[in-house]
Design an enzyme around this catalytic site. Structure first.
Site, short mmCIF file in Angstrom:
data_model
loop_
_atom_site.label_atom_id
_atom_site.label_comp_id
_atom_site.label_asym_id
_atom_site.label_seq_id
_atom_site.Cartn_x
_atom_site.Cartn_y
_atom_site.Cartn_z
N CYS A 228 14.35 0.48 -6.02
CA CYS A 228 13.64 -0.79 -6.11
C CYS A 228 12.30 -0.62 -6.84
O CYS A 228 11.82 0.49 -7.05
CB CYS A 228 13.46 -1.43 -4.72
SG CYS A 228 11.95 -0.99 -3.86
N HIS B 221 11.49 3.87 1.51
CA HIS B 221 11.92 2.47 1.37
C HIS B 221 12.22 1.85 2.73
O HIS B 221 13.05 2.33 3.49
CB HIS B 221 13.16 2.36 0.47
CG HIS B 221 13.59 0.94 0.31
ND1 HIS B 221 13.13 0.14 -0.72
CD2 HIS B 221 14.36 0.14 1.09
CE1 HIS B 221 13.63 -1.07 -0.58
NE2 HIS B 221 14.38 -1.11 0.50
N ASN C 231 4.67 -10.73 3.91
CA ASN C 231 5.66 -11.80 3.84
C ASN C 231 7.02 -11.23 4.20
O ASN C 231 7.38 -10.14 3.74
CB ASN C 231 5.69 -12.39 2.42
CG ASN C 231 4.37 -13.06 2.05
OD1 ASN C 231 3.73 -13.68 2.89
ND2 ASN C 231 3.97 -12.93 0.80
N HIS D 84 5.55 -4.38 2.10
CA HIS D 84 4.20 -4.21 1.55
C HIS D 84 3.25 -5.10 2.33
O HIS D 84 3.59 -6.22 2.70
CB HIS D 84 4.15 -4.54 0.06
CG HIS D 84 4.80 -5.84 -0.31
ND1 HIS D 84 6.16 -5.98 -0.40
CD2 HIS D 84 4.27 -7.07 -0.59
CE1 HIS D 84 6.45 -7.23 -0.74
NE2 HIS D 84 5.33 -7.91 -0.85
N HIS E 52 -0.21 -7.04 1.90
CA HIS E 52 -1.24 -7.51 0.99
C HIS E 52 -2.58 -7.31 1.71
O HIS E 52 -2.73 -7.72 2.87
CB HIS E 52 -1.08 -9.00 0.70
CG HIS E 52 0.21 -9.37 0.02
ND1 HIS E 52 0.30 -9.62 -1.33
CD2 HIS E 52 1.46 -9.55 0.51
CE1 HIS E 52 1.55 -9.93 -1.65
NE2 HIS E 52 2.28 -9.91 -0.54
P1 5GP Z 1 5.66 -10.76 -2.02
O1 5GP Z 1 5.79 -12.13 -2.63
O2 5GP Z 1 6.98 -10.02 -2.03
O3 5GP Z 1 5.00 -10.77 -0.68
O4 5GP Z 1 4.65 -9.98 -2.94
C1 5GP Z 1 5.03 -9.24 -4.04
C2 5GP Z 1 3.75 -8.95 -4.81
O5 5GP Z 1 4.03 -7.91 -5.75
C3 5GP Z 1 3.19 -10.13 -5.62
O6 5GP Z 1 1.88 -10.43 -5.17
C4 5GP Z 1 3.25 -9.64 -7.06
O7 5GP Z 1 2.14 -10.08 -7.81
C5 5GP Z 1 3.29 -8.13 -6.91
N1 5GP Z 1 3.98 -7.43 -7.97
C6 5GP Z 1 5.22 -7.73 -8.47
N2 5GP Z 1 5.57 -6.86 -9.42
C7 5GP Z 1 4.54 -5.96 -9.51
C8 5GP Z 1 4.33 -4.79 -10.33
O8 5GP Z 1 5.17 -4.39 -11.15
N3 5GP Z 1 3.17 -4.11 -10.14
C9 5GP Z 1 2.22 -4.52 -9.24
N4 5GP Z 1 1.11 -3.78 -9.16
N5 5GP Z 1 2.40 -5.60 -8.46
C10 5GP Z 1 3.53 -6.32 -8.59
ZN ZN Z 2 11.90 0.54 -2.32
#
Ligand code: 5GP
Ligand code: ZN
Length: 118
Positions: free
Chosen positions: A2, A44, A82, A95, A97
């Site tokens: 991933c 993961h 999330n 992850h 934030h």
């Molecule tokens: P989610 O919506 O899954 O909680 O958050 C995913 C986060 O990953 C988003 O805030 C998005 O901006 C970030 N993100 C997606 N692709 C990449 C990437 O390739 N590199 C980095 N540094 N952040 C990413």
């Molecule tokens: Zn992963």
């Protein structure tokens, strides 16, 4: 593998804030606050639903160290993870934030009239 596994493996570049054997923290590519960092386990894990207390306990101090590293520990910050479809999770690798660097807004998280939640 991933997207965030590739970041953890250095196969995709990221701006790394802090790293140890188990975790890595890097800048979000699309920041929603002056400071917007993602803290992830290198192993993961799909989401918070699959997170074990053992990993979570280690993540606690890691995230505290991230906040200290970018000087938001005292001024304050917000941690969000999330989960799943309704939670708005787009990347299926757990992850947290870590948001800060300014007074953060707080509001309704769903489109419906909040009175209908009661
Ligand atoms: P989610 O919506 O899954 O909680 O958050 C995913 C986060 O990953 C988003 O805030 C998005 O901006 C970030 N993100 C997606 N692709 C990449 C990437 O390739 N590199 C980095 N540094 N952040 C990413
Ligand atoms: Zn992963």
């Amino acid at each position: 593998m991933c997207l965030f596994c590739k970041i953890a493996n250095n196969e995709i570049p990221s701006e790394i804030i802090l790293e140890n054997d188990d975790f890595i923290a890097f800048h979000d590519i699309n920041p929603k606050a002056p400071v917007h960092i993602l803290a992830i386990p290198k192993l993961h894990v799909d989401s918070f639903n699959e997170l074990t207390p053992d990993i979570m306990s280690k993540m606690t101090s890691f995230i505290q160290n991230v906040a200290a590293e970018v000087n938001i520990k005292e001024s304050g910050y917000r941690i969000i993870t999330n989960v799943g479809d309704n939670g708005g999770q787009e990347v299926n690798h757990l992850h947290f934030h870590v948001l800060g660097g300014a007074k953060l807004k707080w509001g309704h998280f769903a489109d419906s009239d909040p009175k209908s939640f009661l």
